[in-house]
Scaffold this active site. Structure first.
Site, PDB file in Angstrom:
ATOM      1  N   LYS A  49    -118.706 -28.008 -17.188  1.00 48.79           N
ATOM      2  CA  LYS A  49    -118.159 -28.093 -15.825  1.00 48.79           C
ATOM      3  C   LYS A  49    -117.790 -26.698 -15.339  1.00 48.79           C
ATOM      4  O   LYS A  49    -117.701 -25.758 -16.141  1.00 48.79           O
ATOM      5  CB  LYS A  49    -116.947 -29.021 -15.818  1.00 48.79           C
ATOM      6  CG  LYS A  49    -115.781 -28.529 -16.668  1.00 48.79           C
ATOM      7  CD  LYS A  49    -114.714 -29.611 -16.823  1.00 48.79           C
ATOM      8  CE  LYS A  49    -113.569 -29.107 -17.677  1.00 48.79           C
ATOM      9  NZ  LYS A  49    -112.644 -30.188 -18.055  1.00 48.79           N
ATOM     10  N   ARG A 144    -103.384 -38.922 -15.599  1.00 48.52           N
ATOM     11  CA  ARG A 144    -104.216 -38.255 -14.618  1.00 48.52           C
ATOM     12  C   ARG A 144    -105.256 -39.280 -14.177  1.00 48.52           C
ATOM     13  O   ARG A 144    -105.089 -39.901 -13.149  1.00 48.52           O
ATOM     14  CB  ARG A 144    -104.842 -37.006 -15.258  1.00 48.52           C
ATOM     15  CG  ARG A 144    -105.117 -35.887 -14.312  1.00 48.52           C
ATOM     16  CD  ARG A 144    -105.520 -34.619 -15.035  1.00 48.52           C
ATOM     17  NE  ARG A 144    -106.663 -34.792 -15.925  1.00 48.52           N
ATOM     18  CZ  ARG A 144    -107.278 -33.790 -16.556  1.00 48.52           C
ATOM     19  NH1 ARG A 144    -106.851 -32.546 -16.408  1.00 48.52           N
ATOM     20  NH2 ARG A 144    -108.309 -34.016 -17.341  1.00 48.52           N
ATOM     21  N   TYR A 276    -100.610   0.842  -6.876  1.00 48.28           N
ATOM     22  CA  TYR A 276     -99.817   0.228  -5.805  1.00 48.28           C
ATOM     23  C   TYR A 276     -98.411  -0.101  -6.287  1.00 48.28           C
ATOM     24  O   TYR A 276     -98.218  -0.574  -7.411  1.00 48.28           O
ATOM     25  CB  TYR A 276    -100.479  -1.069  -5.341  1.00 48.28           C
ATOM     26  CG  TYR A 276    -101.672  -0.867  -4.438  1.00 48.28           C
ATOM     27  CD1 TYR A 276    -101.537  -0.248  -3.202  1.00 48.28           C
ATOM     28  CD2 TYR A 276    -102.921  -1.315  -4.826  1.00 48.28           C
ATOM     29  CE1 TYR A 276    -102.643  -0.079  -2.366  1.00 48.28           C
ATOM     30  CE2 TYR A 276    -104.021  -1.154  -4.001  1.00 48.28           C
ATOM     31  CZ  TYR A 276    -103.878  -0.536  -2.778  1.00 48.28           C
ATOM     32  OH  TYR A 276    -104.962  -0.381  -1.963  1.00 48.28           O
ATOM     33  N   MET A 324    -107.721  -4.482  -6.077  1.00 45.08           N
ATOM     34  CA  MET A 324    -108.850  -5.373  -5.802  1.00 45.08           C
ATOM     35  C   MET A 324    -110.106  -4.976  -6.576  1.00 45.08           C
ATOM     36  O   MET A 324    -110.820  -5.809  -7.121  1.00 45.08           O
ATOM     37  CB  MET A 324    -109.153  -5.396  -4.298  1.00 45.08           C
ATOM     38  CG  MET A 324    -110.215  -6.416  -3.921  1.00 45.08           C
ATOM     39  SD  MET A 324    -110.659  -6.394  -2.180  1.00 45.08           S
ATOM     40  CE  MET A 324    -109.217  -7.066  -1.409  1.00 45.08           C
TER      41      MET A 324
END
Ligand code: PLP
Length: 391
Positions: A49, A144, A276, A324
């Site tokens: 999957k 679930r 950053y 990024m």
């Protein structure tokens, strides 16, 4: 050996960024063998999957053809497995979402999970002359998908009466196979709910398979046998028990290596910051490398300073925040490292050194599953990459 840069094949004149995900079919084959040894009496679903946990269905297929079937969720992914030439079983783990999915099951010869009454209604409305193989899912505690234990018999009886239904197998999924709670209580709940129903049993995921193999060795405690096991993460070389054990304890091999390069270096002095937010402050003179890999490649931003990496196969760490397209690594004291050095974000360095993806996930507060699945579409994938020989 010729590397195939699949996603970049159309732009052969342009050089891609130096980042690459290498897929190792030999590792997949090895892991299939390890899992077969751990569950010698069961047939093995290779769970593919989420595009084979981010590895790419087409890229893993040749390494997984030793499994007995492929399990996934998405009919489009099932179509891709058939297009690769697979004629064996394919199981839809969540079953049909709407009636026309059952037409696709007939067309592509898919087995499917039945976890709720609405799916039995769909089957009853499905016009087919070829009855379908179904896996009746029991909710043994995960809460679930699946019928409550006391509904199991009625659901089975209803399915069994339908001309659209061929063989009925019985399935459950464990919530705590890789944690301290374990699988015994859920396995017993499943057994109580299904003891008088015929059909093959399909219980264990990777963690349960490895755990049961360990149990069998240590205590002879007998848990209900699985006729089928459904293994995902372990095929790809992730350790389901990370924290208590890691992949090396189970001799699994990493099926994916994520590698990039140092494209610049800096020499911050005491008090200088990196990246950053200036979250990292140098305590003294150091050398860092800027690596072509960021969160837009799927490397988690939560992997702050201190996440393990390999630079030219030597252990090091990330420095500061992941941005990024780039991140920084510590080169201080790594002789010979610099511009152009190979950086392994997880998996095998070309020297053969291994950085377990579980260690990276742990540093980022997540699990290997999430890292694998998050590999971004912009990362060139090299299929058929040989496993490096450890030196
Ligand atoms: C994803 C999934 C698996 C595979 O789990 P792993 O922990 O990756 O082995 C097995 N069964 C079901 C129902 C799943 O959804």
């Amino acid at each position: 050996m010729q590397a195939r840069h699949l996603r970049f094949a159309r732009y052969s004149s342009a050089m891609p960024r130096p980042i690459q995900a290498l897929i190792h079919p030999d590792a997949l084959r090895h892991n299939v063998a390890v899992l077969r040894q751990s569950a010698p009496d069961a047939r093995l679903w290779a769970v593919v999957k989420a595009n084979a946990y981010g590895h790419g269905i087409e890229q893993v297929f040749s390494g997984l053809t030793g499994a007995d079937g492929f399990a996934l969720l998405d009919i489009e992914e099932a179509r891709r497995v058939r297009a690769l030439g697979w004629r064996g079983p394919i199981l839809l783990l969540e079953g049909a979402f709407e009636l026309r999915d059952l037409e696709a099951c007939s067309r592509l010869d898919l087995w499917h999970t039945v976890h709720c009454e609405a799916q039995i209604d769909m089957l009853a409305a499905h016009k087919t002359h070829v009855p379908q193989r179904v896996f009746l899912k029991i909710n043994s505690g995960m809460n679930r998908l699946g019928f409550a234990p006391h509904q199991a018999r009625a659901a089975w009886t209803r399915l069994n009466a339908l001309p659209q239904v061929d063989e009925i197998s019985l399935m459950t999924h464990f919530s705590d196979a890789d944690g301290p709670i374990g699988i015994v209580a859920q396995a017993q709940a499943f057994q109580r709910a299904t003891s008088d129903l015929p059909g093959e049993r399909c219980l264990s995921n990777s963690a349960a398979v490895l755990r049961q193999a360990l149990h069998a060795r240590q205590s002879r405690q007998s848990l209900p046998a699985s006729d089928w096991v459904r293994t995902g993460i372990a095929l790809y070389g992730g350790a389901p028990d990370f924290g208590q054990a890691d992949a090396s304890d189970t001799s699994l091999q990493a099926a994916m290596s994520l590698r990039s390069k140092v494209i610049a270096t800096q020499q911050p002095q005491a008090g200088d910051t990196v990246g950053y937010g200036s979250s990292f402050v140098a305590q003294g003179p150091m050398r860092i490398g800027i690596v072509c890999c960021g969160y837009a490649d799927g490397y988690p931003r939560s992997c702050d300073t201190g996440t393990p990496v390999l630079v030219d196969g030597q252990p090091s760490r990330t420095i500061g925040r992941v941005s990024m397209d780039m991140l920084a690594v510590d080169l201080t004291g790594l002789a010979g490292s610099g511009q152009g050095s190979e950086v392994t974000l997880w998996g095998y360095a070309s020297s053969g050194a291994l950085l377990p993806i579980d260690a990276v996930a742990q540093a980022g507060g997540t699990i290997a599953y999430e890292l694998m699945c998050a590999l971004a579409a912009r990362v060139p994938v090299v299929a058929d990459a040989a496993l490096p020989q450890a030196r």
